[in-house]
Design an enzyme around this catalytic site. Structure first.
Site, PDB file in Angstrom:
ATOM      1  N   LYS A   1      37.989  31.234  36.854  1.00 21.54           N
ATOM      2  CA  LYS A   1      37.736  32.973  36.060  1.00 21.54           C
ATOM      3  C   LYS A   1      38.447  33.973  35.742  1.00 21.54           C
ATOM      4  CE  LYS A   1      33.516  35.557  37.237  1.00 21.54           C
ATOM      5  NZ  LYS A   1      33.747  36.428  37.565  1.00 21.54           N
TER       6      LYS A   1
ATOM      7  N   ASN B   1      39.299  35.410  32.359  1.00 22.15           N
ATOM      8  CA  ASN B   1      39.229  36.758  32.502  1.00 22.15           C
ATOM      9  C   ASN B   1      40.613  37.959  31.849  1.00 22.15           C
ATOM     10  OD1 ASN B   1      39.406  40.029  33.555  1.00 22.15           O
ATOM     11  ND2 ASN B   1      37.787  39.274  34.323  1.00 22.15           N
TER      12      ASN B   1
HETATM   13  P1  NAP Z   1      29.626  48.382  42.364  1.00 21.64           P
HETATM   14  O1  NAP Z   1      28.046  47.530  41.767  1.00 21.64           O
HETATM   15  O2  NAP Z   1      30.500  49.205  41.816  1.00 21.64           O
HETATM   16  O3  NAP Z   1      29.380  48.337  44.517  1.00 21.64           O
HETATM   17  C1  NAP Z   1      30.601  47.826  44.757  1.00 21.64           C
HETATM   18  C2  NAP Z   1      29.175  48.676  45.986  1.00 21.64           C
HETATM   19  O4  NAP Z   1      30.423  48.943  46.943  1.00 21.64           O
HETATM   20  C3  NAP Z   1      29.066  50.255  45.309  1.00 21.64           C
HETATM   21  O5  NAP Z   1      27.832  50.383  45.765  1.00 21.64           O
HETATM   22  C4  NAP Z   1      30.576  51.358  46.407  1.00 21.64           C
HETATM   23  O6  NAP Z   1      29.636  52.643  47.517  1.00 21.64           O
HETATM   24  C5  NAP Z   1      30.232  49.575  48.082  1.00 21.64           C
HETATM   25  N1  NAP Z   1      31.336  50.517  48.236  1.00 21.64           N
HETATM   26  C6  NAP Z   1      32.649  50.443  48.593  1.00 21.64           C
HETATM   27  N2  NAP Z   1      33.738  50.686  49.343  1.00 21.64           N
HETATM   28  C7  NAP Z   1      32.328  51.310  50.380  1.00 21.64           C
HETATM   29  C8  NAP Z   1      32.559  50.983  51.778  1.00 21.64           C
HETATM   30  N3  NAP Z   1      33.895  51.333  52.699  1.00 21.64           N
HETATM   31  N4  NAP Z   1      31.380  51.221  52.579  1.00 21.64           N
HETATM   32  C9  NAP Z   1      30.420  51.163  52.291  1.00 21.64           C
HETATM   33  N5  NAP Z   1      30.152  50.602  50.583  1.00 21.64           N
HETATM   34  C10 NAP Z   1      31.663  50.379  50.016  1.00 21.64           C
HETATM   35  O7  NAP Z   1      29.866  46.990  42.315  1.00 21.64           O
HETATM   36  P2  NAP Z   1      30.063  45.369  41.368  1.00 21.64           P
HETATM   37  O8  NAP Z   1      29.346  45.254  40.155  1.00 21.64           O
HETATM   38  O9  NAP Z   1      28.447  44.849  42.091  1.00 21.64           O
HETATM   39  O10 NAP Z   1      31.149  44.613  41.810  1.00 21.64           O
HETATM   40  C11 NAP Z   1      31.536  44.207  43.007  1.00 21.64           C
HETATM   41  C12 NAP Z   1      32.400  42.751  43.539  1.00 21.64           C
HETATM   42  O11 NAP Z   1      31.704  40.942  42.181  1.00 21.64           O
HETATM   43  C13 NAP Z   1      34.212  42.919  41.900  1.00 21.64           C
HETATM   44  O12 NAP Z   1      34.611  42.286  42.716  1.00 21.64           O
HETATM   45  C14 NAP Z   1      32.873  42.392  40.816  1.00 21.64           C
HETATM   46  O13 NAP Z   1      33.960  42.084  39.460  1.00 21.64           O
HETATM   47  C15 NAP Z   1      32.037  41.083  41.125  1.00 21.64           C
HETATM   48  N6  NAP Z   1      30.920  40.569  40.140  1.00 21.64           N
HETATM   49  C16 NAP Z   1      30.245  41.215  39.346  1.00 21.64           C
HETATM   50  C17 NAP Z   1      29.486  40.629  39.028  1.00 21.64           C
HETATM   51  C18 NAP Z   1      28.523  41.524  38.324  1.00 21.64           C
HETATM   52  O14 NAP Z   1      27.771  41.643  37.532  1.00 21.64           O
HETATM   53  N7  NAP Z   1      28.057  43.136  38.180  1.00 21.64           N
HETATM   54  C19 NAP Z   1      29.739  39.716  38.486  1.00 21.64           C
HETATM   55  C20 NAP Z   1      30.905  38.691  38.932  1.00 21.64           C
HETATM   56  C21 NAP Z   1      30.910  38.874  40.550  1.00 21.64           C
HETATM   57  P3  NAP Z   1      28.706  53.263  46.281  1.00 21.64           P
HETATM   58  O15 NAP Z   1      27.587  52.993  46.423  1.00 21.64           O
HETATM   59  O16 NAP Z   1      28.654  54.737  48.022  1.00 21.64           O
HETATM   60  O17 NAP Z   1      30.132  53.904  45.771  1.00 21.64           O
END
Ligand code: NAP
Length: 306
Positions: A185, A189
């Site tokens: 993956k 990417n």
């Molecule tokens: P995201 O929407 O930015 O969510 C990350 C969350 O982590 C946010 O809610 C943030 O809080 C929280 N966070 C960060 N530091 C924290 C801490 N110290 N304590 C508590 N909460 C904390 O990210 P995402 O898109 O879900 O992605 C997460 C991972 O999954 C990434 O590595 C991404 O590449 C992978 N991924 C995502 C997808 C997708 O479709 N989204 C698909 C495959 C893989 P706040 O809301 O307070 O900022």
């Protein structure tokens, strides 16, 4: 026996997608939010909302801050790769001996850093191709069907609780080669996402840069083999072009991060690949060049270069 609580660290896109599906299946879930301010914002919303096929449902999942004292037996870490280590450190004192920690981060590097930090826990790496985004705070849209591969790099069979994921309609399977999945993956990417940022284009428009994409695939295949991941190299070229045409109308996740002024996960994707190539004495001039161009581009946008 009472089912084990699923603690979800990070109520962003993917964390909310998992939390709402687990709650919908009647399983005990707790959200862990970063502080009292986020907890108050969540409480005011009255729960976490999942939008799926045009239907919206809100689930009043209990939430707590990092500082709560409830012990954690099963933790799903759903932060970005660059936040995972610090976030897990904040709850390390709450982990029960032998706790399971599922790491949803994209790319490589953050999972190993977390695992080194909590040697008494069992870290399970997850490679997810599901897609989700937040349309509002504490509200997630399930945007793309996909699959989740889980593995810990040691056991050939998955834990019993994987049945809970299946019951919750979270498509998943255990693999004995999770590193191979994550490397594959990462390579896909690296071949697509940075170029979409540099050319400011949708995935499909990379057809116009097929020679450059092809050369990156050749180099990535050599790096994968040098890193002991020959299976992840097999057919990479073909799969990259398949993905480019299957997702022609889409903007890559890195493109979207940059367009929305958000930090990228470059260090865990292209950065990781370049470092691994150097460590294994495998020259990767095109990857290095692409990384340097991407860093320069991020800096002109005022975004972090790591
Ligand atoms: P995201 O929407 O930015 O969510 C990350 C969350 O982590 C946010 O809610 C943030 O809080 C929280 N966070 C960060 N530091 C924290 C801490 N110290 N304590 C508590 N909460 C904390 O990210 P995402 O898109 O879900 O992605 C997460 C991972 O999954 C990434 O590595 C991404 O590449 C992978 N991924 C995502 C997808 C997708 O479709 N989204 C698909 C495959 C893989 P706040 O809301 O307070 O900022």
């Amino acid at each position: 026996m009472k089912p084990t609580v699923w603690h979800i660290l990070g109520a962003g896109s993917l964390g909310s997608l998992w939390a709402t599906r687990l709650a919908r299946a009647g399983l005990p879930v707790r959200l862990i939010l970063r502080d009292e301010v986020r907890l108050a914002a969540y409480t005011a919303k009255g729960g976490l909302t999942l939008s799926e096929r045009g239907q919206r449902h809100t689930f009043a999942i209990p939430a707590q801050t990092l500082n709560a004292d409830e012990p954690i037996e099963r933790l799903l870490v759903a932060c970005k790769a660059y936040d995972a280590e610090r976030a897990v450190a904040s709850v390390a004192g709450r982990l029960s001996p032998g706790a399971d920690i599922l790491l949803l981060q994209n790319g490589l590097g953050s999972q190993q850093a977390v695992a080194a930090q909590v040697p008494d826990a069992r870290c399970i790496f997850v490679s997810s191709t599901e897609g989700a985004f937040r349309d509002q705070d504490f509200s997630v849209v399930f945007a793309g069907q996909g699959f989740n591969w889980l593995g810990d790099g040691q056991q050939l069979d998955g834990p019993d609780w994987m049945a809970e994921l299946i019951n919750a309609a979270i498509p998943c399977e255990w693999t004995g080669d999770i590193l191979g999945r994550l490397w594959r993956k990462l390579a896909l990417n690296c071949a697509i996402n940075p170029l979409t940022v540099l050319y400011g284009c949708r995935n499909g428009e990379l057809q116009a840069h097929a020679a450059e994409v092809g050369a990156l695939c050749d180099e990535l295949s050599r790096v994968l083999r040098a890193c002991g991941q020959p299976d992840a190299a097999t057919g990479l070229h073909e799969e990259v072009f398949r993905v480019i045409s299957a997702t022609a109308a889409n903007y890559s996740s890195m493109y979207q991060d940059v367009a929305q002024g958000r930090r990228t996960e470059i260090s865990y994707l292209l950065g990781y690949a370049c470092q691994a190539a150097a460590r294994h004495g495998c020259p990767a001039p095109l990857l290095d060049q692409t990384r340097a161009k991407l860093i320069a581009h991020l800096l002109t946008k005022g975004l972090p270069d790591n």
